[in-house]
Design an enzyme around this catalytic site. Structure first.
Site, PDB file in Angstrom:
ATOM      1  N   TYR A 125       0.815  -1.216   0.000  1.00  0.00           N
ATOM      2  CA  TYR A 125       0.000   0.000   0.000  1.00  0.00           C
ATOM      3  C   TYR A 125       0.848   1.265   0.000  1.00  0.00           C
ATOM      4  CZ  TYR A 125      -4.614  -1.999   0.471  1.00  0.00           C
ATOM      5  OH  TYR A 125      -5.795  -2.643   0.234  1.00  0.00           O
ATOM      6  N   LYS A 172       3.623 -14.606   4.355  1.00  0.00           N
ATOM      7  CA  LYS A 172       4.120 -15.357   3.195  1.00  0.00           C
ATOM      8  C   LYS A 172       5.652 -15.220   3.204  1.00  0.00           C
ATOM      9  CE  LYS A 172       2.962 -17.721  -0.462  1.00  0.00           C
ATOM     10  NZ  LYS A 172       2.160 -18.937  -0.511  1.00  0.00           N
ATOM     11  N   ASP A 206      -1.847 -18.729   2.740  1.00  0.00           N
ATOM     12  CA  ASP A 206      -2.744 -19.553   1.906  1.00  0.00           C
ATOM     13  C   ASP A 206      -3.372 -20.670   2.735  1.00  0.00           C
ATOM     14  OD1 ASP A 206      -0.039 -20.053   1.888  1.00  0.00           O
ATOM     15  OD2 ASP A 206       0.060 -20.879  -0.117  1.00  0.00           O
ATOM     16  N   ASP A 230      -6.347  -6.381   4.377  1.00  0.00           N
ATOM     17  CA  ASP A 230      -7.454  -5.901   3.540  1.00  0.00           C
ATOM     18  C   ASP A 230      -8.255  -7.086   2.996  1.00  0.00           C
ATOM     19  OD1 ASP A 230      -9.014  -4.157   2.033  1.00  0.00           O
ATOM     20  OD2 ASP A 230      -7.670  -4.292   0.309  1.00  0.00           O
TER      21      ASP A 230
END
Ligand code: NAI
Length: 342
Positions: A125, A172, A206, A230
């Site tokens: 962002y 991740k 995931d 988000d």
């Protein structure tokens, strides 16, 4: 009797409709707030102002608390998100979004009780994008030790103070070894040094999402960097009835801006059918925040009354269309107001 001035930004799309409903409900609950209205977004542009006018920012800095409707951001072109600018300029580094099952709203799971804590100032962002050459573009993901540590400390402190069960980080770091690696390393350090007895867990995002939709009750407080926060916020909203029922707060050390998780919903804007509940729940969070930070018992009482009233309305089957009912925005607001009075 003392009332607290709060900056009100109606925003775009369904924003003015849902903020009007919330204003009426807070007035009926005799919440001790005085609105100071300012504009942002397309509405500000239409009035010949900047998309995020300095007067709006200054008003929040002066009054310290704001509630805002959603602001539209053009997709793939145009100005950068007002929401992101606002969070960065005011250093509202913690987005907190409680996601809870509601008695009157039937979904696949009946006992969801999660709190998403999203880092609000960096990650992808940061908006640092670059065209390297024709047909090749890059976007830079930023992680600083300062911001990763700050949000981890905020999440653990929140979890401990509210007697929550566990903090889980979705990451991740197997792929983004430096940026997400920094995020989990900072969380680990804060945990080890300051909250070592508090249950802590890390999951690759995931697999975390798969576990979440299988059984959300195994999670409690989720700590996420900006983009994951988000996306996972909307995913979790889907577990409890959708975007019409998930509130949020953007909190910094000085200021706080309360807003629903949903956007400006251009597909239903102007039709009078938007669910005002997510913004109303954000207003309840705001009243409790003012209650806690300024020792305002009347704010806490108004918050409690509003919560009881909307829960009763839902239990009585008074619902907007997104929740399977037939009420419009104003009719739902009236259903809550009747239960505040009755
Ligand atoms: P959205 O959240 O506006 O809408 C997604 C879907 O949920 C739509 O079908 C919409 O009708 C429905 N929905 C959302 N809120 C609802 C409500 N209160 N009652 C009933 N149904 C509701 O997301 P979308 O369409 O991706 O984004 C639209 C615009 O909003 C974009 O310009 C986006 O940038 C902006 N946005 C602004 C946010 C903010 O101001 N904090 C947050 C998210 C998006």
């Amino acid at each position: 009797m003392k009332s607290h001035s709060v900056v009100l930004i109606p925003g775009d799309g369904i924003g003015p409709e849902v903020t009007e409903a919330v204003k009426q409900i807070l007035a009926a609950a005799e919440a001790p707030v005085e609105w100071v209205q300012h504009e942002a977004g397309l509405t500000a542009l239409a009035q010949g102002k900047d998309v995020l006018p300095a007067e709006t920012l200054n008003a929040i800095r002066e009054h310290r608390v704001a509630i805002k409707g959603p602001c539209t951001t053009p997709v793939g072109k145009g100005f950068s998100s007002i929401n992101v600018q606002l969070r960065k300029k005011l250093n509202l580094y913690a987005a907190v979004r409680p996601v809870r099952s509601l008695d009157g709203v039937q979904t696949r799971f009946s006992n969801v009780d999660l709190v998403i804590v999203r880092e609000n100032t960096e990650g992808l962002y940061s908006g640092i994008e670059n065209e390297v050459t024709a047909g090749v573009v890059t976007s830079m993901k930023v992680a600083t030790e300062m911001a990763c540590t700050r949000i981890a400390r905020w999440a653990f402190r929140y979890a401990q103070q509210r007697q929550r069960r566990k903090v889980t980080v979705f990451h991740k770091a197997n792929i983004m070894k430096l940026t997400d690696g920094m995020f989990i390393r900072c969380a680990q350090q804060v945990h080890e040094k300051e909250f070592s007895s508090f249950p802590y867990q890390e999951l690759i995002i995931d697999a975390g999402c798969m576990k979440m939709v299988q059984d959300p009750t195994q999670f409690d407080v989720l700590l996420l960097e900006n983009l994951y926060g988000d996306v996972v916020s909307d995913l979790c909203a889907g577990l409890v009835g959708g975007l019409g029922v998930v509130p949020g707060a953007n909190i910094g050390d000085e200021d706080a801006v309360f807003e629903a998780v949903h956007g400006s919903a251009p597909d239903i804007a102007g039709k009078g059918i938007a669910n005002p509940l997510a913004l109303l729940m954000s207003a309840v969070m705001m009243l409790n925040y003012i209650g806690d930070t300024r020792n305002c018992v009347r704010c806490q009482q108004a918050a409690e009354r509003i919560k009881t009233a909307y829960n009763r309305a839902l239990a009585d089957g008074q619902k907007t269309r997104d929740l399977g009912g037939s009420l419009g925005t104003a009719a739902f607001a009236n259903a809550v107001i009747m239960r505040l009075r009755g």
